[in-house]
Motif scaffolding. Sequence first.
Motif, PDB file in Angstrom:
ATOM      1  N   GLY A  21      12.395   8.446   7.101  1.00 25.07           N
ATOM      2  CA  GLY A  21      12.503   9.889   7.273  1.00 25.07           C
ATOM      3  C   GLY A  21      13.926  10.379   7.396  1.00 25.07           C
ATOM      4  O   GLY A  21      14.156  11.551   7.725  1.00 25.07           O
ATOM      5  N   VAL A  22      14.906   9.518   7.125  1.00 20.77           N
ATOM      6  CA  VAL A  22      16.307   9.920   7.159  1.00 20.77           C
ATOM      7  C   VAL A  22      16.690  10.386   5.760  1.00 20.77           C
ATOM      8  O   VAL A  22      16.767   9.601   4.817  1.00 20.77           O
ATOM      9  CB  VAL A  22      17.220   8.769   7.605  1.00 20.77           C
ATOM     10  N   SER A  23      16.908  11.659   5.613  1.00 21.00           N
ATOM     11  CA  SER A  23      17.256  12.208   4.310  1.00 21.00           C
ATOM     12  C   SER A  23      18.646  11.734   3.891  1.00 21.00           C
ATOM     13  O   SER A  23      19.559  11.648   4.723  1.00 21.00           O
ATOM     14  CB  SER A  23      17.254  13.738   4.373  1.00 21.00           C
ATOM     15  N   PRO A  24      18.836  11.456   2.604  1.00 23.38           N
ATOM     16  CA  PRO A  24      20.204  11.193   2.135  1.00 23.38           C
ATOM     17  C   PRO A  24      21.157  12.348   2.438  1.00 23.38           C
ATOM     18  O   PRO A  24      22.371  12.158   2.490  1.00 23.38           O
ATOM     19  CB  PRO A  24      20.025  11.004   0.626  1.00 23.38           C
ATOM     20  N   TRP A  25      20.575  13.540   2.668  1.00 23.37           N
ATOM     21  CA  TRP A  25      21.364  14.743   2.908  1.00 23.37           C
ATOM     22  C   TRP A  25      21.454  15.072   4.402  1.00 23.37           C
ATOM     23  O   TRP A  25      21.728  16.215   4.765  1.00 23.37           O
ATOM     24  CB  TRP A  25      20.745  15.916   2.150  1.00 23.37           C
ATOM     25  N   TYR A  26      21.247  14.066   5.257  1.00 24.73           N
ATOM     26  CA  TYR A  26      21.237  14.340   6.697  1.00 24.73           C
ATOM     27  C   TYR A  26      22.555  14.947   7.159  1.00 24.73           C
ATOM     28  O   TYR A  26      22.575  15.791   8.072  1.00 24.73           O
ATOM     29  CB  TYR A  26      20.933  13.056   7.485  1.00 24.73           C
ATOM     30  N   TRP A  27      23.668  14.567   6.516  1.00 21.67           N
ATOM     31  CA  TRP A  27      24.957  15.155   6.882  1.00 21.67           C
ATOM     32  C   TRP A  27      25.331  16.277   5.925  1.00 21.67           C
ATOM     33  O   TRP A  27      25.728  17.362   6.368  1.00 21.67           O
ATOM     34  CB  TRP A  27      26.064  14.090   6.869  1.00 21.67           C
ATOM     35  N   TRP A  28      25.149  16.068   4.641  1.00 15.82           N
ATOM     36  CA  TRP A  28      25.621  17.027   3.648  1.00 15.82           C
ATOM     37  C   TRP A  28      24.777  18.293   3.597  1.00 15.82           C
ATOM     38  O   TRP A  28      25.221  19.303   3.051  1.00 15.82           O
ATOM     39  CB  TRP A  28      25.680  16.378   2.268  1.00 15.82           C
ATOM     40  N   ALA A  29      23.556  18.254   4.103  1.00 18.04           N
ATOM     41  CA  ALA A  29      22.752  19.482   4.158  1.00 18.04           C
ATOM     42  C   ALA A  29      22.092  19.641   5.520  1.00 18.04           C
ATOM     43  O   ALA A  29      21.198  20.468   5.671  1.00 18.04           O
ATOM     44  CB  ALA A  29      21.699  19.495   3.051  1.00 18.04           C
TER      45      ALA A  29
ATOM     46  N   ALA B   3       0.837  -1.198   0.000  1.00 15.34           N
ATOM     47  CA  ALA B   3       0.000   0.000   0.000  1.00 15.34           C
ATOM     48  C   ALA B   3       0.869   1.243   0.000  1.00 15.34           C
ATOM     49  O   ALA B   3       1.949   1.268   0.572  1.00 15.34           O
ATOM     50  CB  ALA B   3      -0.900  -0.001   1.219  1.00 15.34           C
ATOM     51  N   LEU B   4       0.382   2.307  -0.630  1.00 20.06           N
ATOM     52  CA  LEU B   4       1.083   3.582  -0.633  1.00 20.06           C
ATOM     53  C   LEU B   4       0.721   4.312   0.643  1.00 20.06           C
ATOM     54  O   LEU B   4      -0.302   4.968   0.738  1.00 20.06           O
ATOM     55  CB  LEU B   4       0.701   4.392  -1.861  1.00 20.06           C
ATOM     56  N   LEU B   5       1.568   4.195   1.629  1.00 15.97           N
ATOM     57  CA  LEU B   5       1.277   4.745   2.943  1.00 15.97           C
ATOM     58  C   LEU B   5       1.765   6.172   3.019  1.00 15.97           C
ATOM     59  O   LEU B   5       2.940   6.447   2.832  1.00 15.97           O
ATOM     60  CB  LEU B   5       1.962   3.878   4.010  1.00 15.97           C
ATOM     61  N   GLU B   6       0.858   7.081   3.280  1.00 14.19           N
ATOM     62  CA  GLU B   6       1.199   8.497   3.233  1.00 14.19           C
ATOM     63  C   GLU B   6       2.244   8.872   4.271  1.00 14.19           C
ATOM     64  O   GLU B   6       2.944   9.848   4.115  1.00 14.19           O
ATOM     65  CB  GLU B   6      -0.061   9.341   3.444  1.00 14.19           C
ATOM     66  N   GLN B   7       2.364   8.080   5.298  1.00  8.88           N
ATOM     67  CA  GLN B   7       3.297   8.445   6.351  1.00  8.88           C
ATOM     68  C   GLN B   7       4.750   8.300   5.905  1.00  8.88           C
ATOM     69  O   GLN B   7       5.633   8.943   6.424  1.00  8.88           O
ATOM     70  CB  GLN B   7       3.075   7.560   7.593  1.00  8.88           C
ATOM     71  N   ALA B   8       4.996   7.399   4.938  1.00 10.47           N
ATOM     72  CA  ALA B   8       6.369   7.164   4.520  1.00 10.47           C
ATOM     73  C   ALA B   8       6.913   8.395   3.814  1.00 10.47           C
ATOM     74  O   ALA B   8       6.252   8.997   2.980  1.00 10.47           O
ATOM     75  CB  ALA B   8       6.432   5.949   3.597  1.00 10.47           C
ATOM     76  N   LEU B   9       8.133   8.781   4.164  1.00  8.28           N
ATOM     77  CA  LEU B   9       8.745   9.990   3.626  1.00  8.28           C
ATOM     78  C   LEU B   9       9.611   9.629   2.431  1.00  8.28           C
ATOM     79  O   LEU B   9      10.834   9.603   2.505  1.00  8.28           O
ATOM     80  CB  LEU B   9       9.552  10.687   4.719  1.00  8.28           C
ATOM     81  N   ALA B  10       8.951   9.294   1.328  1.00 14.16           N
ATOM     82  CA  ALA B  10       9.652   8.861   0.128  1.00 14.16           C
ATOM     83  C   ALA B  10       9.322   9.805  -1.018  1.00 14.16           C
ATOM     84  O   ALA B  10       8.324  10.507  -0.982  1.00 14.16           O
ATOM     85  CB  ALA B  10       9.240   7.435  -0.219  1.00 14.16           C
ATOM     86  N   ILE B  11      10.177   9.802  -2.048  1.00 17.31           N
ATOM     87  CA  ILE B  11       9.962  10.678  -3.197  1.00 17.31           C
ATOM     88  C   ILE B  11       9.721   9.809  -4.415  1.00 17.31           C
ATOM     89  O   ILE B  11      10.657   9.386  -5.088  1.00 17.31           O
ATOM     90  CB  ILE B  11      11.176  11.599  -3.427  1.00 17.31           C
ATOM     91  N   GLY B  12       8.481   9.514  -4.666  1.00 18.84           N
ATOM     92  CA  GLY B  12       8.115   8.843  -5.900  1.00 18.84           C
ATOM     93  C   GLY B  12       8.202   7.332  -5.891  1.00 18.84           C
ATOM     94  O   GLY B  12       7.679   6.691  -6.787  1.00 18.84           O
ATOM     95  N   GLN B  13       8.872   6.735  -4.906  1.00 18.22           N
ATOM     96  CA  GLN B  13       9.044   5.297  -4.977  1.00 18.22           C
ATOM     97  C   GLN B  13       7.921   4.538  -4.273  1.00 18.22           C
ATOM     98  O   GLN B  13       7.149   5.095  -3.510  1.00 18.22           O
ATOM     99  CB  GLN B  13      10.400   4.869  -4.394  1.00 18.22           C
ATOM    100  N   GLN B  14       7.881   3.236  -4.547  1.00 17.62           N
ATOM    101  CA  GLN B  14       6.980   2.344  -3.849  1.00 17.62           C
ATOM    102  C   GLN B  14       7.306   2.420  -2.354  1.00 17.62           C
ATOM    103  O   GLN B  14       8.465   2.454  -1.945  1.00 17.62           O
ATOM    104  CB  GLN B  14       7.204   0.924  -4.363  1.00 17.62           C
ATOM    105  N   THR B  15       6.271   2.495  -1.529  1.00 16.04           N
ATOM    106  CA  THR B  15       6.497   2.672  -0.094  1.00 16.04           C
ATOM    107  C   THR B  15       5.961   1.496   0.696  1.00 16.04           C
ATOM    108  O   THR B  15       4.980   0.858   0.322  1.00 16.04           O
ATOM    109  CB  THR B  15       5.833   3.966   0.408  1.00 16.04           C
TER     110      THR B  15
END
Length: 996
Positions: free
Chosen positions: A162-170, A12-24
């Motif tokens: 919810g861990v951004s790939p940019w957690y360190w770089w940004a 299911a596409l769960l709205e809570q998941a913090l994803a950008i465009g991918q299957q969640t």
Amino acid sequence: MVRLLLVAGLCALLEQALAIGQQTCVTFQPSNSSFPIVVKKKATPILVASDDWPGVQRAASDFVSDIQRVTGAQASLTNVTSTPNVGSNTPIIIGTLGKSSLIDNVVNATGLDVSSIRGQWEAFIAREVQNPLPGVSKAYVIIGADKRGTIYGLYDHSEQFGVSPWYWWADVPTTQHPELYVDSAGCSHGSPTVKYRGIFLNDEQPALQSWAAAKFTNGTGAPQTGSPFNSKFYTKVFELILRLKGNYLWPAMWSSAFGLDDPQNQFLADMYGIVMGTSHQEPMMRATPPEFSVEFPNVAWDYTKNNATIKKFWLEGVQRAKNFESVYTIGMRGFGDLPLSESTNIALLEQVVQDQTDIFKQVYGQDYDVSSIPQIWALYKEVEGYYDDGMQVPDYVTLLWSDDNWGNIRRFPIASERNRTGGAGVYYHFDFVGDPRDYKWIGASQIEKVYEQMSAAVDFDATRLWIVNVGDLKPYEREIEFFLGYGWNATRWNPDNLNTFVTGWAQREFDVPDNTAAQIGDIVANLTRFNARRKPELLDPATFTLIDYREADNVLSAWNALEKSSTAIYNSLSSNFQASFFQLVHYPVLASSNIGKMIISAGLNNLRASQARLSTNDLAETVESMFENDFDLETQYNSLLDGKWVHMMDQTRLGYYYWQQPMTNTMPAVNRVQSRKLGLGGVMRIVPEGTRGAWPGDNPNQCAQGYGCPPPSISVDNFSPINNRYVDVSAGGPISFAFTVTGNSSWIKLSTTKGQISPTAPEQRVYIDIDWNQLQDGANSAQVTFKATASGQPPSSVPITINAQKRSVAGGFKGFVEGAGVVSIEAAHATRNNAVNGITWKELPGYGRTLSAMTPLPRSDSSFDVGSGPSLEYDFYNFNTNSGNLTVTVYVSPSFNTLGMNRPVRLATQLDSQGAQTSQPMPDAAPGALPAAWSGVNGFVANSIIPVTTNWSNVSPGAHTFKIFMVEPTVVVQKIVINAGGLRASYLGPPESIQV
């Protein structure tokens, strides 16, 4: 071709998941079909086999840390190979198919169907299984088809947590949740669209290099090169690339040598899972020129004279890289990314490639299948010319096509090239040093354009390898993520949902609601549009017209509105999100706006000086203040988080004298008038809209001879999209005065009839509106008089003639109407869009300089005879103000002739039933070269547009239809301007005409 997302076990596409465009498959609330990861502050244990790839084990450690970032709970991470003893019968089991004994045991015990990923490149599946191991009732397994497949499975879940790939770089914070679950059906992903997806750290001085020196060295760089780019730096880069679903890197090159500077660099890249390469001009895994200069300081990089030395140099590079996963660049360019000497010939270069093949055999073994060694030949600049002139490389070598360094891909594989076993790829740019001018300060690439170009690369099978020049990395975070993510799965994005990339990114990075994410999406779209229409380094005081179509005023207003929107969101965010928002959105907005407004203000300052207006001095002070503010904003960025990003915004951007970066920022030139002296024209200066002249007095812009000129006049018609006109009343010196404005006709409507001008309030704008209901069709004339009175000064009076032309269209007409001698139409606003053979013109929302763009989709190898292809039709009404002659300019994006010299990009245009005219927007050029019209500070690429002009005669007054036909694919149309005799010069073209 694109390999579609695996669909087995869709969750299911769960709205809570913090994803950008991918299957969640992640949620923060339990359900009947969820598997617990953290419940009541207790984390599910995680198992990984000790015989799995070291990079997988390292990423598993990141996975544990990511869970703790989200929930505060620390999961145990245990290396096991058989029966675990973890104190829980519901663990998470991680591993690589065929490499992890633990995963192989699970597959054998459960009969889990892994056929969808077995043998696939970088694929993964994740789902709940029952009784996977003795003593374990159920587990959630994350299984990769290979090393990176497993790593991507982990990082894909982490992003959804919810861990951004940019957690360190940004410095993107992670939103806390007390509990964490995954759907039992899990997530999966097949092989990516593009096999190798990477970034190129280039042009890295002064920003990235100075920052790395401050943060990763003790003040001393590598012994032989002085480079600060050591393994401490690169491991941060490796992790980022993997979290972004990339797998490939060209390292910093200008004063660095990746394999020489730190002996851990290559080993750690391979351990992490990063495929290493070297740039388009650095063959055989050697840094050129730095390494060659260190090892052979007195030897020329000349293959005709020193081939034995150069071959030895290359041999050692391959020997050093043999045990690591690499993609080798082959061929040869000159030192410092320059062409080889004029004596270079194809036979010599083919011999270079043959010698490089012999080196591979020498290192890997004479019986080794050299075709299995990944190799690329970068068709960059003149090298593309060698290919076009007949140079050949082995079929298994990937042909790496390049853009023009400005985001316009020069060529795609044609049909006869798509069966090469080595395939094809693309070398792209977000940053560049070279003609017509460097751009490496701030993001100036539209995601919409990146999509348009790279989706064409997908459609024409250039999908073996994508690499993008990202300069210092930091200013281009969002665009890097889109580029790599699109290469990972091109099926995610299309013109209809492309805007959701940025809104989803905003929600993940800043934890904002939908409406705020949409506002951030608008901010980003406008920011990149404004910077892409002409890069900040190319702006000058004359870029936008200061007098016509209110273009400069509208640009200033748009920057102010953007600043206001960004500031409101920045202020609304909690303090822990402000640093990341400042880096990713707010600083680019503030700094870009500041420069854009500064340069326009300098233009206005110079204009007002020529008009003898006291406000010249205020504008000079505005420019000076903005110039200092540029440094203040840079300092604010470099000081963030106790100086974490010191030097990262050091790049100069103001005061270019030629293509290369200036050695310091220079303020645009400003003028001043003597503030204590009254000008010769008297106390009052009157400047009507649309002129550089000023009354009373003499000015070369007032009439041909520049003196003895008549009073000014203003023309307006009822179909002009600008429905009023203004007059500036300004001080001509230090003397205050009162003014009055009167009209001699009731159809003249004034925004004010009087005012006060003083040195502290040196000008006021008066708007003149027309009550068209009082006018008859045809020409109407009235007069507006401006009078000034000042103590001790003679009265001053300037009459202005208002010429109002009222016109009407025939009943029943629907379409655009000529106003002020022009019809201006955004390409997306076609009256009719006619498809042929399933191909139709499709809007690319947000792409281009003003609104959007239109391009034929789906793309194919199909071409059409002139007048037979998919077409756009625009109905317009002409009043025959230019004796029946019309000049039509179609504004198209600077697309290259990407399907080969025999099939240049073309479009056809037609007016009514007149014969269609065919145009080729991008002229032909010699192999490997660019057409002359591309170049220069006012060429196609600098202006981000190609104007395609056609002339039409004997056009009667009334309704007409202008048509645009597709002839070849990849043409992109932004705007149509029909000149009926009233077109004025501007950068963006007239505002869109009135539509009835």
